[in-house]
Design an enzyme around this catalytic site. Structure first.
Site, PDB file in Angstrom:
ATOM      1  N   GLY A  22     -31.565  12.408  27.764  1.00 35.38           N
ATOM      2  CA  GLY A  22     -32.513  13.495  27.472  1.00 35.38           C
ATOM      3  C   GLY A  22     -32.676  14.414  28.675  1.00 35.38           C
ATOM      4  O   GLY A  22     -32.771  15.642  28.528  1.00 35.38           O
ATOM      5  N   LYS A  23     -32.689  13.828  29.869  1.00 35.30           N
ATOM      6  CA  LYS A  23     -32.883  14.641  31.074  1.00 35.30           C
ATOM      7  C   LYS A  23     -31.652  15.492  31.350  1.00 35.30           C
ATOM      8  O   LYS A  23     -31.760  16.637  31.796  1.00 35.30           O
ATOM      9  CB  LYS A  23     -33.206  13.749  32.274  1.00 35.30           C
ATOM     10  CG  LYS A  23     -34.611  13.164  32.165  1.00 35.30           C
ATOM     11  CD  LYS A  23     -35.134  12.546  33.421  1.00 35.30           C
ATOM     12  CE  LYS A  23     -36.523  11.964  33.158  1.00 35.30           C
ATOM     13  NZ  LYS A  23     -36.978  11.060  34.191  1.00 35.30           N
ATOM     14  N   ASP A  79     -39.333  13.051  39.088  1.00 35.99           N
ATOM     15  CA  ASP A  79     -40.234  11.922  38.908  1.00 35.99           C
ATOM     16  C   ASP A  79     -41.529  12.499  38.353  1.00 35.99           C
ATOM     17  O   ASP A  79     -41.942  13.589  38.757  1.00 35.99           O
ATOM     18  CB  ASP A  79     -40.486  11.182  40.222  1.00 35.99           C
ATOM     19  CG  ASP A  79     -41.045   9.782  39.963  1.00 35.99           C
ATOM     20  OD1 ASP A  79     -40.580   9.116  39.023  1.00 35.99           O
ATOM     21  OD2 ASP A  79     -41.954   9.350  40.693  1.00 35.99           O
ATOM     22  N   SER A  80     -42.123  11.800  37.419  1.00 40.88           N
ATOM     23  CA  SER A  80     -43.309  12.367  36.774  1.00 40.88           C
ATOM     24  C   SER A  80     -44.233  11.261  36.332  1.00 40.88           C
ATOM     25  O   SER A  80     -43.864  10.091  36.312  1.00 40.88           O
ATOM     26  CB  SER A  80     -42.871  13.210  35.571  1.00 40.88           C
ATOM     27  OG  SER A  80     -42.147  12.407  34.664  1.00 40.88           O
ATOM     28  N   GLY A 164     -44.206   8.935  25.730  1.00 42.10           N
ATOM     29  CA  GLY A 164     -45.131   8.433  26.761  1.00 42.10           C
ATOM     30  C   GLY A 164     -46.588   8.582  26.349  1.00 42.10           C
ATOM     31  O   GLY A 164     -47.004   8.168  25.259  1.00 42.10           O
ATOM     32  N   TYR A 165     -47.365   9.183  27.237  1.00 40.73           N
ATOM     33  CA  TYR A 165     -48.811   9.297  27.046  1.00 40.73           C
ATOM     34  C   TYR A 165     -49.215  10.547  26.256  1.00 40.73           C
ATOM     35  O   TYR A 165     -50.401  10.861  26.166  1.00 40.73           O
ATOM     36  CB  TYR A 165     -49.510   9.309  28.413  1.00 40.73           C
ATOM     37  CG  TYR A 165     -49.265   8.065  29.240  1.00 40.73           C
ATOM     38  CD1 TYR A 165     -50.173   7.003  29.208  1.00 40.73           C
ATOM     39  CD2 TYR A 165     -48.137   7.937  30.052  1.00 40.73           C
ATOM     40  CE1 TYR A 165     -49.961   5.854  29.974  1.00 40.73           C
ATOM     41  CE2 TYR A 165     -47.913   6.794  30.818  1.00 40.73           C
ATOM     42  CZ  TYR A 165     -48.825   5.763  30.764  1.00 40.73           C
ATOM     43  OH  TYR A 165     -48.614   4.630  31.508  1.00 40.73           O
ATOM     44  N   HIS A 191     -46.026  20.242  32.756  1.00 41.08           N
ATOM     45  CA  HIS A 191     -45.786  20.029  34.175  1.00 41.08           C
ATOM     46  C   HIS A 191     -44.317  20.213  34.532  1.00 41.08           C
ATOM     47  O   HIS A 191     -43.972  20.772  35.556  1.00 41.08           O
ATOM     48  CB  HIS A 191     -46.279  18.630  34.555  1.00 41.08           C
ATOM     49  CG  HIS A 191     -45.851  17.534  33.606  1.00 41.08           C
ATOM     50  ND1 HIS A 191     -46.007  17.639  32.246  1.00 41.08           N
ATOM     51  CD2 HIS A 191     -45.242  16.338  33.803  1.00 41.08           C
ATOM     52  CE1 HIS A 191     -45.527  16.553  31.661  1.00 41.08           C
ATOM     53  NE2 HIS A 191     -45.054  15.752  32.587  1.00 41.08           N
TER      54      HIS A 191
HETATM   55  P1  IMP Z   1     -40.025   8.826  35.102  1.00 42.85           P
HETATM   56  O1  IMP Z   1     -38.989   8.934  34.024  1.00 42.85           O
HETATM   57  O2  IMP Z   1     -39.792   7.781  36.119  1.00 42.85           O
HETATM   58  O3  IMP Z   1     -40.369  10.152  35.701  1.00 42.85           O
HETATM   59  O4  IMP Z   1     -41.315   8.247  34.351  1.00 42.85           O
HETATM   60  C1  IMP Z   1     -42.275   9.088  33.943  1.00 42.85           C
HETATM   61  C2  IMP Z   1     -43.261   8.368  33.046  1.00 42.85           C
HETATM   62  O5  IMP Z   1     -44.434   9.166  33.084  1.00 42.85           O
HETATM   63  C3  IMP Z   1     -42.792   8.374  31.607  1.00 42.85           C
HETATM   64  O6  IMP Z   1     -42.248   7.156  31.240  1.00 42.85           O
HETATM   65  C4  IMP Z   1     -44.096   8.639  30.867  1.00 42.85           C
HETATM   66  O7  IMP Z   1     -44.766   7.430  30.743  1.00 42.85           O
HETATM   67  C5  IMP Z   1     -44.919   9.459  31.817  1.00 42.85           C
HETATM   68  N1  IMP Z   1     -44.727  10.888  31.516  1.00 42.85           N
HETATM   69  C6  IMP Z   1     -44.092  11.797  32.297  1.00 42.85           C
HETATM   70  N2  IMP Z   1     -44.076  12.996  31.705  1.00 42.85           N
HETATM   71  C7  IMP Z   1     -44.686  12.838  30.526  1.00 42.85           C
HETATM   72  C8  IMP Z   1     -44.960  13.733  29.447  1.00 42.85           C
HETATM   73  O8  IMP Z   1     -44.610  14.923  29.422  1.00 42.85           O
HETATM   74  N3  IMP Z   1     -45.609  13.186  28.408  1.00 42.85           N
HETATM   75  C9  IMP Z   1     -45.984  11.901  28.355  1.00 42.85           C
HETATM   76  N4  IMP Z   1     -45.757  11.026  29.300  1.00 42.85           N
HETATM   77  C10 IMP Z   1     -45.103  11.489  30.409  1.00 42.85           C
END
Ligand code: IMP
Length: 204
Positions: A22-23, A79-80, A164-165, A191
């Site tokens: 997806g990314k 990272d998010s 996610g959330y 974001h």
């Molecule tokens: P990453 O893939 O390590 O950056 O993990 C980010 C985690 O943060 C995801 O698995 C989600 O739980 C949460 N997250 C980040 N961006 C979003 C969003 O846009 N919506 C909902 N959850 C998010």
């Protein structure tokens, strides 16, 4: 980190330091029109480093640096996560981990709600999503950008969209959760969109 001689991204290959298809697609949609050709770290057999940083930016940077170093090409990483004010900005960089090994975000949202209820109504329900993006070059040069969207958390979760959330997050100025919102609308104000806007303005 060296911000002194800021650098532009040249048309050509850009490693996406993620094993999430997806990314890769997202980078293709956003940067493809500018001549950038994303290549996934997975397709190059690159390892996924442990996210040992204590901030979103540090984790994005370590992932981008490793991918650039091992591939010899510029690399992008992100990272998010969700930061809840009443919880001292947790789950934050641990947002994915709160979902457990089964990546159960119903569970992660319930945990957030339980902690909010324990904190009491006076602690409020404000939260924000953060996204850090880092681009690294093989010589170690780094550029990093952050985006943020503020909102409040609702219970029970609403909507089946997003991930996610999303179903418990209502961005400020809107009535719908990210899970109920039209995906194009979410992608316009999120974001991640904010961080990409900054990246495009600086690097293209
Ligand atoms: P990453 O893939 O390590 O950056 O993990 C980010 C985690 O943060 C995801 O698995 C989600 O739980 C949460 N997250 C980040 N961006 C979003 C969003 O846009 N919506 C909902 N959850 C998010």
């Amino acid at each position: 980190m060296n911000y002194q001689d800021s650098r532009k991204l040249q048309p050509g290959k850009l490693v996406v330091a993620s094993h999430n298809p997806g990314k890769v697609k997202e980078v293709a949609a956003l940067l493809g029109p500018h001549g950038i050709e994303p290549v996934s770290a997975g397709s190059l057999g690159l390892p996924e480093p442990d996210e040992t940083g204590t901030t979103f930016a540090a984790n994005a940077e370590l992932k981008a640096l490793l991918a650039a170093d091992l591939s010899g090409m510029p690399a992008i990483a992100d990272d998010s996560g969700l930061c809840v004010e009443a919880l001292g900005l947790e789950p934050g960089i641990f947002s994915a981990r709160w979902a457990g090994p089964d990546k159960d975000f119903g569970l992660a949202m319930r945990l957030v709600e339980e902690h909010l209820e324990r904190a009491g109504p006076e602690a409020g329900r404000n939260a924000h999503f953060m996204c850090a993006l880092a681009v690294a070059w093989p010589d170690g040069h780094l550029e990093a950008f952050e985006g943020r969207v503020d909102g409040t958390l609702v219970w029970p979760p609403r909507g089946n969209g997003g991930f996610g959330y999303d179903p418990m997050f209502v961005p400020n100025g809107y009535d719908q959760t990210f899970g109920e919102m039209d995906p194009d609308e979410k992608h316009r104000i999120s974001h991640r969109a904010m961080a990409f806007e900054k990246l495009k303005a600086a690097l293209l």
